[in-house]
Design a protein around this motif. Sequence first.
Motif, PDB file in Angstrom:
ATOM      1  N   HIS A 236     -18.073 -24.670 -52.161  1.00  0.00           N
ATOM      2  CA  HIS A 236     -17.626 -23.285 -52.399  1.00  0.00           C
ATOM      3  C   HIS A 236     -16.182 -23.105 -51.962  1.00  0.00           C
ATOM      4  N   LEU A 237     -15.881 -23.559 -50.754  1.00  0.00           N
ATOM      5  CA  LEU A 237     -14.522 -23.415 -50.244  1.00  0.00           C
ATOM      6  C   LEU A 237     -13.528 -24.205 -51.090  1.00  0.00           C
ATOM      7  N   ASP A 238     -13.918 -25.407 -51.474  1.00  0.00           N
ATOM      8  CA  ASP A 238     -13.035 -26.248 -52.287  1.00  0.00           C
ATOM      9  C   ASP A 238     -12.689 -25.555 -53.603  1.00  0.00           C
ATOM     10  N   MET A 239     -13.687 -24.993 -54.275  1.00  0.00           N
ATOM     11  CA  MET A 239     -13.430 -24.307 -55.544  1.00  0.00           C
ATOM     12  C   MET A 239     -12.629 -23.022 -55.319  1.00  0.00           C
ATOM     13  N   ALA A 240     -12.920 -22.323 -54.230  1.00  0.00           N
ATOM     14  CA  ALA A 240     -12.179 -21.088 -53.935  1.00  0.00           C
ATOM     15  C   ALA A 240     -10.710 -21.386 -53.680  1.00  0.00           C
ATOM     16  N   PHE A 241     -10.436 -22.513 -53.025  1.00  0.00           N
ATOM     17  CA  PHE A 241      -9.051 -22.876 -52.733  1.00  0.00           C
ATOM     18  C   PHE A 241      -8.242 -23.107 -54.003  1.00  0.00           C
ATOM     19  N   GLU A 242      -8.927 -23.545 -55.076  1.00  0.00           N
ATOM     20  CA  GLU A 242      -8.220 -23.806 -56.330  1.00  0.00           C
ATOM     21  C   GLU A 242      -7.620 -22.527 -56.913  1.00  0.00           C
ATOM     22  N   GLN A 243      -8.176 -21.380 -56.541  1.00  0.00           N
ATOM     23  CA  GLN A 243      -7.700 -20.106 -57.069  1.00  0.00           C
ATOM     24  C   GLN A 243      -6.661 -19.453 -56.157  1.00  0.00           C
ATOM     25  N   ARG A 244      -6.309 -20.137 -55.064  1.00  0.00           N
ATOM     26  CA  ARG A 244      -5.386 -19.557 -54.097  1.00  0.00           C
ATOM     27  C   ARG A 244      -4.101 -20.359 -54.036  1.00  0.00           C
ATOM     28  N   ALA A 245      -2.998 -19.657 -53.883  1.00  0.00           N
ATOM     29  CA  ALA A 245      -1.706 -20.329 -53.791  1.00  0.00           C
ATOM     30  C   ALA A 245      -1.480 -20.925 -52.405  1.00  0.00           C
ATOM     31  N   TRP A 246      -2.143 -20.359 -51.396  1.00  0.00           N
ATOM     32  CA  TRP A 246      -1.898 -20.787 -50.024  1.00  0.00           C
ATOM     33  C   TRP A 246      -3.212 -20.952 -49.289  1.00  0.00           C
ATOM     34  N   VAL A 247      -3.343 -22.093 -48.599  1.00  0.00           N
ATOM     35  CA  VAL A 247      -4.520 -22.390 -47.781  1.00  0.00           C
ATOM     36  C   VAL A 247      -4.017 -22.970 -46.469  1.00  0.00           C
ATOM     37  N   SER A 248      -4.601 -22.553 -45.362  1.00  0.00           N
ATOM     38  CA  SER A 248      -4.166 -23.082 -44.068  1.00  0.00           C
ATOM     39  C   SER A 248      -4.813 -24.436 -43.798  1.00  0.00           C
ATOM     40  N   VAL A 249      -4.222 -25.184 -42.891  1.00  0.00           N
ATOM     41  CA  VAL A 249      -4.780 -26.478 -42.503  1.00  0.00           C
ATOM     42  C   VAL A 249      -6.160 -26.298 -41.878  1.00  0.00           C
ATOM     43  N   ASP A 250      -6.336 -25.260 -41.059  1.00  0.00           N
ATOM     44  CA  ASP A 250      -7.638 -25.009 -40.436  1.00  0.00           C
ATOM     45  C   ASP A 250      -8.709 -24.728 -41.496  1.00  0.00           C
ATOM     46  N   GLU A 251      -8.361 -23.976 -42.520  1.00  0.00           N
ATOM     47  CA  GLU A 251      -9.316 -23.708 -43.593  1.00  0.00           C
ATOM     48  C   GLU A 251      -9.694 -24.998 -44.319  1.00  0.00           C
ATOM     49  N   TYR A 252      -8.704 -25.838 -44.524  1.00  0.00           N
ATOM     50  CA  TYR A 252      -8.967 -27.108 -45.191  1.00  0.00           C
ATOM     51  C   TYR A 252      -9.921 -27.966 -44.359  1.00  0.00           C
ATOM     52  N   MET A 253      -9.701 -28.027 -43.049  1.00  0.00           N
ATOM     53  CA  MET A 253     -10.566 -28.839 -42.197  1.00  0.00           C
ATOM     54  C   MET A 253     -11.997 -28.311 -42.218  1.00  0.00           C
TER      55      MET A 253
END
Length: 340
Positions: free
Chosen positions: A164-181
Motif C-alpha cells: 500500500h505504501l509503495d503504491m501510494a508513494f508513486e503518486q507523491r512527489a516527495w517521500v521522507s527517508v523514514d517513510e521509505y524505511m
Amino acid sequence: MKQFSEQWLPPLEAELRAVLAGNEPATAAHYGMIHYHMGWVDAEFRPVTLPAGKRLRPLLCLMACQEVGGDPVQALPAAAALEILHNFSLVHDDIEDGDERRRHRPTVWALWGIPQAINAGDAMFALAFAALQRLSARGVAPETVLAALQLFTETCVALTEGQHLDMAFEQRAWVSVDEYMRMIQGKTAALIGASVAIGGLIGGAAQGVDASLRRFGQSIGLAFQIQDDILGVWGDPTVTGKAAGADILRRKKSLPLLHALNHPIHGDAFRSFLSRPELTADDLPEAMELLARTASYEYATQQMHCLYQAGLDALQEALGERAERSLLWATAQWLMHRQM
C-alpha cells in the motif's frame, strides 16, 4: 551454504510442486499459469526448467530450524509456504506496477490478462496457507503450528501494508527517508524476518530465541532491500542484468534517490532533474553528478552496513558463541557482498 542448498533445494522443490500441483483437467490452465510463474513450464504449459529466484526465504527457514537443533525435514511445509507467499506477492506486484517482464520473460498478466493473473495470485495466497497446514503431517506439535500460523498471518498483513505504501508513494512527489524505511519494513523485511523466526519455532527454539531470530531476519531484509537500491543505480549491468541507472530513469523512490531528494543543499536541484517530462540514458551522467554531490551512495551503503550489523548482533543474541559458525551468519555475509 552451497552444500546446504544442494541438499535441501530438491526436497523443497518437491514440496512446492506437491502443494501447487492441481489434478483436474478443467482447471489445468489455472495451475499452468502458476507453474509458469514458478518457472516450471513455458507459455504453452510445456515443462521447462528456468531460473526461479534465489529461494532465499525458504532456505533461511530451513537453516534456522537446523541451527536451533531441529530437523529441516519438519520445516519443509513452512519453507514452501513462505516461498509461495513471496511468489503470490510478485504476481500481484507485477499487475499493480504494470511490469510486463519478470526473470527475462513475460509476466503472468502480460500473457493471460489481469483478471486471470489476479485469480492465479489469489490461488497462490490460499495455497500458501494450505502448505503451512502440512506441518502437522510432519509431526510438528499443534501449538507450534498455531504459533507459526499466527506469525505467518501477521506477515501477510505486513506485506499488504508495505505494498500500500509503495503504491501510494508513486503518486507523491516527495517521500521522507523514514517513510521509505517503514514501507520496506512491510514489503521486504517482514517476510524475511518471519522466515527465520518460523524456522526457529519449528526447530524448537527456546523462548525468546525466535524473537531474536526474527530481528535478525528483519534487519537482514532491510539491508537486502537497500542493497538492491544501490545496485539499481550503481550496479554493473553485466552482472545485475539491468540497464545502468535503470532506477533513475524509472524515477523509482529508492533510498539513494530519496536521500538526494531530501538533501538540504542539493535536494532542489535533484527534484528539478526528476521532474523533467522525459529522462533518457543521456541524462544519467548529470544524475550521477547530483548523486555524488549529495553523497547518496555513501549514505545508503552506511545504512546497509549498519542494518547488517544489527542483524548479526541479533543472531548472536539468539545463538550465542555458535552464531559466527552458523549458516545464517554465512548467509548474511554472502548477502552483504552480493553484486546482483
